[in-house]
Design a protein around this motif. Structure first.
Motif, PDB file in Angstrom:
ATOM      1  N   LEU A 105       0.854  -1.187   0.000  1.00 32.16           N
ATOM      2  CA  LEU A 105       0.000   0.000   0.000  1.00 32.16           C
ATOM      3  C   LEU A 105       0.883   1.226   0.000  1.00 32.16           C
ATOM      4  O   LEU A 105       1.748   1.384   0.868  1.00 32.16           O
ATOM      5  CB  LEU A 105      -0.888   0.025   1.246  1.00 32.16           C
ATOM      6  CG  LEU A 105      -1.652   1.340   1.485  1.00 32.16           C
ATOM      7  CD1 LEU A 105      -2.711   1.552   0.400  1.00 32.16           C
ATOM      8  CD2 LEU A 105      -2.283   1.370   2.875  1.00 32.16           C
ATOM      9  N   LEU A 129       0.528   4.885   0.739  1.00 31.33           N
ATOM     10  CA  LEU A 129      -0.395   5.791   1.418  1.00 31.33           C
ATOM     11  C   LEU A 129      -0.142   7.231   0.983  1.00 31.33           C
ATOM     12  O   LEU A 129       1.004   7.661   0.908  1.00 31.33           O
ATOM     13  CB  LEU A 129      -0.204   5.657   2.928  1.00 31.33           C
ATOM     14  CG  LEU A 129      -1.110   6.480   3.834  1.00 31.33           C
ATOM     15  CD1 LEU A 129      -2.542   5.962   3.786  1.00 31.33           C
ATOM     16  CD2 LEU A 129      -0.568   6.454   5.270  1.00 31.33           C
ATOM     17  N   THR A 153      -0.532   8.691  -2.005  1.00 27.50           N
ATOM     18  CA  THR A 153       0.363   8.373  -3.112  1.00 27.50           C
ATOM     19  C   THR A 153       0.831   9.575  -3.914  1.00 27.50           C
ATOM     20  O   THR A 153       1.885   9.525  -4.534  1.00 27.50           O
ATOM     21  CB  THR A 153      -0.299   7.328  -4.031  1.00 27.50           C
ATOM     22  OG1 THR A 153       0.662   6.792  -4.932  1.00 27.50           O
ATOM     23  CG2 THR A 153      -1.465   7.943  -4.806  1.00 27.50           C
ATOM     24  N   ASN A 204      -3.185   4.859  -2.722  1.00 34.01           N
ATOM     25  CA  ASN A 204      -4.310   5.487  -2.017  1.00 34.01           C
ATOM     26  C   ASN A 204      -4.115   6.990  -1.902  1.00 34.01           C
ATOM     27  O   ASN A 204      -3.013   7.467  -1.642  1.00 34.01           O
ATOM     28  CB  ASN A 204      -4.456   4.889  -0.624  1.00 34.01           C
ATOM     29  CG  ASN A 204      -5.281   5.771   0.308  1.00 34.01           C
ATOM     30  OD1 ASN A 204      -4.740   6.388   1.227  1.00 34.01           O
ATOM     31  ND2 ASN A 204      -6.575   5.867   0.062  1.00 34.01           N
ATOM     32  N   ASP A 205      -5.205   7.732  -2.068  1.00 31.08           N
ATOM     33  CA  ASP A 205      -5.185   9.166  -1.841  1.00 31.08           C
ATOM     34  C   ASP A 205      -6.625   9.641  -1.684  1.00 31.08           C
ATOM     35  O   ASP A 205      -7.565   8.941  -2.081  1.00 31.08           O
ATOM     36  CB  ASP A 205      -4.513   9.903  -3.002  1.00 31.08           C
ATOM     37  CG  ASP A 205      -3.820  11.191  -2.552  1.00 31.08           C
ATOM     38  OD1 ASP A 205      -2.578  11.206  -2.464  1.00 31.08           O
ATOM     39  OD2 ASP A 205      -4.529  12.175  -2.267  1.00 31.08           O
ATOM     40  N   LEU A 241      -7.962   6.414   4.444  1.00 24.99           N
ATOM     41  CA  LEU A 241      -7.689   5.144   5.129  1.00 24.99           C
ATOM     42  C   LEU A 241      -7.236   5.354   6.568  1.00 24.99           C
ATOM     43  O   LEU A 241      -7.294   4.422   7.373  1.00 24.99           O
ATOM     44  CB  LEU A 241      -6.635   4.346   4.367  1.00 24.99           C
ATOM     45  CG  LEU A 241      -6.991   3.913   2.946  1.00 24.99           C
ATOM     46  CD1 LEU A 241      -5.906   3.009   2.381  1.00 24.99           C
ATOM     47  CD2 LEU A 241      -8.337   3.205   2.905  1.00 24.99           C
ATOM     48  N   TYR A 277      -6.722  -0.152   7.098  1.00 23.98           N
ATOM     49  CA  TYR A 277      -6.394  -0.957   5.921  1.00 23.98           C
ATOM     50  C   TYR A 277      -5.470  -2.074   6.366  1.00 23.98           C
ATOM     51  O   TYR A 277      -4.345  -1.820   6.794  1.00 23.98           O
ATOM     52  CB  TYR A 277      -5.711  -0.098   4.855  1.00 23.98           C
ATOM     53  CG  TYR A 277      -5.617  -0.751   3.505  1.00 23.98           C
ATOM     54  CD1 TYR A 277      -6.652  -0.633   2.583  1.00 23.98           C
ATOM     55  CD2 TYR A 277      -4.493  -1.489   3.142  1.00 23.98           C
ATOM     56  CE1 TYR A 277      -6.567  -1.221   1.325  1.00 23.98           C
ATOM     57  CE2 TYR A 277      -4.399  -2.085   1.898  1.00 23.98           C
ATOM     58  CZ  TYR A 277      -5.433  -1.944   0.989  1.00 23.98           C
ATOM     59  OH  TYR A 277      -5.356  -2.538  -0.257  1.00 23.98           O
ATOM     60  N   ILE A 321       3.691  -1.177   3.965  1.00 27.83           N
ATOM     61  CA  ILE A 321       3.077   0.144   3.884  1.00 27.83           C
ATOM     62  C   ILE A 321       4.175   1.142   3.555  1.00 27.83           C
ATOM     63  O   ILE A 321       5.209   1.194   4.238  1.00 27.83           O
ATOM     64  CB  ILE A 321       2.407   0.560   5.212  1.00 27.83           C
ATOM     65  CG1 ILE A 321       1.436  -0.513   5.697  1.00 27.83           C
ATOM     66  CG2 ILE A 321       1.720   1.916   5.054  1.00 27.83           C
ATOM     67  CD1 ILE A 321       0.185  -0.646   4.886  1.00 27.83           C
ATOM     68  N   ALA A 345       5.071   5.342   2.594  1.00 27.77           N
ATOM     69  CA  ALA A 345       4.538   6.698   2.689  1.00 27.77           C
ATOM     70  C   ALA A 345       5.661   7.698   2.483  1.00 27.77           C
ATOM     71  O   ALA A 345       6.639   7.705   3.237  1.00 27.77           O
ATOM     72  CB  ALA A 345       3.870   6.923   4.049  1.00 27.77           C
ATOM     73  N   VAL A 351      -1.399  10.155  10.978  1.00 29.60           N
ATOM     74  CA  VAL A 351      -0.758   9.099  10.200  1.00 29.60           C
ATOM     75  C   VAL A 351       0.134   8.205  11.052  1.00 29.60           C
ATOM     76  O   VAL A 351       0.247   6.997  10.800  1.00 29.60           O
ATOM     77  CB  VAL A 351       0.039   9.700   9.024  1.00 29.60           C
ATOM     78  CG1 VAL A 351       1.327  10.352   9.484  1.00 29.60           C
ATOM     79  CG2 VAL A 351       0.341   8.633   7.966  1.00 29.60           C
TER      80      VAL A 351
END
Length: 213
Positions: free
Chosen positions: A75, A77, A79, A99-100, A127, A132, A138, A140, A153
């Motif tokens: 993922l 996060l 993005t 994801n955004d 998210l 998620y 993950i 970021a 976050v």
């Protein structure tokens, strides 16, 4: 607005720190922001149109050490442009989810995945609120840009680490980067857009997030 808007307002070019990848990039941030607002009313800033330092460092780290993500569900996060998701897919991650909360960001991620001939799926939404649990890794980049964002976050990332996910973040020393409970894995000197960062190069680190400080 869609990938057509992304393509019409950017140019496809290699990423400064990742010449093996191309990205739809804007040359002028303020002008693009104005066009974005004119096209669709009030919109988030066009973070999706630039290769930010944290994302570039994180993407470089994955391409140099593909074993971190190869064959694993990833993922990306917040993005942005999808750069980190694209790099993860290029490094062999399967599946890769970008994801955004910004639909234009996801349109950019789709366009950039297509340009680099990789497959990335997109998930729109916050998210950090819904959670998620479907990823082994993950990622970021540049998420610690405000106190509020960091406060939201960091618990999400630590919870993911607690359930066994590998959690990596890229950050050029933003003011709200919480290094307690993190392990520095690598540091790079990343070329950036001076109009955005006020300097031509940012020293940027990739950190692994642990379960607690």
């Amino acid at each position: 607005m869609s990938t057509d808007f992304v393509r019409a307002n950017t140019r496809l070019a290699p990423v400064p720190f990742l010449p093996e990848l191309v990205l739809h990039q804007a040359d002028e941030p303020i002008e693009l922001w104005e066009r974005t607002e004119e096209a669709g009313g009030e919109q988030p800033p066009p973070f999706w149109a630039f290769a930010w330092a944290g994302g570039q460092a994180l993407a470089r780290h994955l391409l140099d050490d593909p074993g971190l993500v190869s064959g694993r569900a990833v993922l990306d996060l917040a993005t942005g442009s999808g750069l980190v998701a694209v790099a993860a897919a290029r490094a062999g991650a399967r599946p890769v989810t970008a994801n955004d909360i910004d639909p234009l960001s996801l349109a950019a991620a789709e366009a950039n995945a297509e340009a680099n001939r990789v497959r990335v799926r997109t998930v729109e939404g916050d998210l950090l609120s819904t959670g998620y649990a479907e990823a082994d890794v993950i990622l970021a980049g540049d998420v610690f840009y405000s106190r509020e964002m960091t406060g939201r976050v960091l618990p999400f990332l630590r919870k993911a680490a607690g359930r066994g996910a590998l959690v990596l973040v890229g950050d050029p020393g933003r003011a709200y980067l919480p290094t307690d409970g993190m392990i520095r894995r690598a540091t790079y000197d990343v070329p950036v857009i001076e109009a955005l960062e006020s300097v031509p190069v940012r020293r940027t680190s990739v950190w692994q997030v642990l379960t607690s400080a």
